[in-house]
Write a protein that holds these residues in place. Structure first.
Motif, PDB file in Angstrom:
ATOM      1  N   GLY A   1       0.814  -1.206   0.000  1.00  0.00           N
ATOM      2  CA  GLY A   1       0.000   0.000   0.000  1.00  0.00           C
ATOM      3  C   GLY A   1       0.849   1.257   0.000  1.00  0.00           C
ATOM      4  N   ARG A   2       0.241   2.374   0.369  1.00  0.00           N
ATOM      5  CA  ARG A   2       0.938   3.658   0.281  1.00  0.00           C
ATOM      6  C   ARG A   2       1.915   3.897   1.419  1.00  0.00           C
ATOM      7  N   THR A  50       5.278   3.501  -2.232  1.00  0.00           N
ATOM      8  CA  THR A  50       5.117   3.073  -0.841  1.00  0.00           C
ATOM      9  C   THR A  50       6.143   3.780   0.032  1.00  0.00           C
TER      10      THR A  50
END
Length: 323
Positions: free
Chosen positions: A156-157, A195
């Motif tokens: 994810g980020r 990320t």
């Protein structure tokens, strides 16, 4: 910079600082785009971050000085020699490092990073650390590269310290990683572009970040009772040159790897083994504010030339490219 975690900032301290276990140097630009603490135990994450050691980013001035410094063919990397010595605090060492590349998400140049890791793990860059940093309990020798593999999924980020450790634990339980039975295993967790890794609320470097780090290494004791040593390697595409390399993501990451690798071998559980009275490790003394102290060299690995960082030598009282 350990939580012992330790990070390497855009070049240097933090491989690869020490204030949250890490000392950060500004120079990346604005704030992070999200709060990684949402939905997490903030006190726990801060505690974990304090155990990590990070390589922090260089200021724009330091980057300019570094890129203006010509390469040298001599062992001496230059720069002043008025640095405090590394002291042996009698903690563990990694005697014959066995490295693993764990790609969490789609990693740019993953195959080439495996080739690089295969070279540096078994090179004199690692083996020569034993010339100065052995002790009566352990003798540092050549290492090896075990394997590189995709971990599955996408982080994810943003990804926190506890999420990194949970991922490693999952891979050990699944039989994809050994449980460091002999104390030689070192896991490099690679993150994809987009990320951000976090140490507490401090993010890995992107072009708009002001206070950031390039990479970090740390350790924790698993439920099995074994110590797990690891390093976190963010994508550095958006922070060209700020980690001491040639200004491209691949070269900047090989510099960060060399920083974190040398530090993890000589101080695998940050601030237990070889470090200065000011809590700096072998790579920190050769990166950061004093750009002339860490002129990088190309190293020939098979048919490739790689950027790596010079490391501190107590014997030579300076940064050298061959211990």
């Amino acid at each position: 910079m350990y939580f012992k975690a330790r990070s390497i900032g855009t070049w240097t301290q933090a491989l690869l600082g020490a204030a949250l276990g890490t000392t950060l140097i500004s120079g990346c630009g604005g704030a992070a785009d999200e709060d990684p603490m949402v939905g997490t135990d903030e006190l726990m994450e801060e505690s974990l971050a304090q155990k990590a050691h990070a390589l922090t980013n260089l200021s724009p001035e330091a980057v300019a000085a570094l890129t203006a410094t010509p390469e040298s063919s001599t062992p001496d990397c230059g720069g002043p020699t008025q640095k405090p010595p590394l002291r042996n605090h009698q903690g563990p060492l990694i005697k014959n490092v066995r490295t693993f590349n764990i790609g969490w998400g789609t990693i740019q140049d993953g195959a080439e990073l495996n080739t690089f890791m295969g070279w540096i793990s078994s090179s004199a860059y690692v083996g020569n650390l034993g010339h100065e940093y052995d002790d009566s309990k352990a003798r540092i020798g050549a290492g090896s590269f075990a394997k590189g593999f995709a971990a599955g999924g996408n982080p994810g980020r943003s990804v926190t310290v506890s999420q990194i450790q949970n991922k490693i634990d999952t891979l050990v339980r699944a039989g994809k990683l050994p449980d460091n039975n002999d104390g030689n295993d070192l896991y490099f967790v690679w993150l994809p572009k987009g990320t951000r890794a976090y140490l507490g609320k401090t993010p890995s470097c992107a072009s708009k970040q002001e206070s950031c780090f390039c990479a970090y290494h740390s350790a924790y004791r698993a439920s099995s009772g074994k110590m797990r040593y690891y390093a976190v390697m963010p994508d550095l595409t958006d922070a060209p040159g700020r980690c001491g390399g040639p200004g491209n993501d691949f070269g900047d990451r090989t510099v960060a790897v060399s920083h974190e690798l040398a530090e993890a071998i000589t101080d695998p559980a940050p601030f237990d083994s070889w470090y200065t009275d000011g809590k700096q490790e072998i790579g920190d003394l050769c990166n950061g504010a004093d750009a002339h102290q860490h002129k990088n060299r190309y190293r020939n690995g098979a048919t490739h030339n790689y950027w790596v960082q010079c490391e501190w030598s107590n014997r030579h009282k300076g940064c050298v490219d061959s211990l």
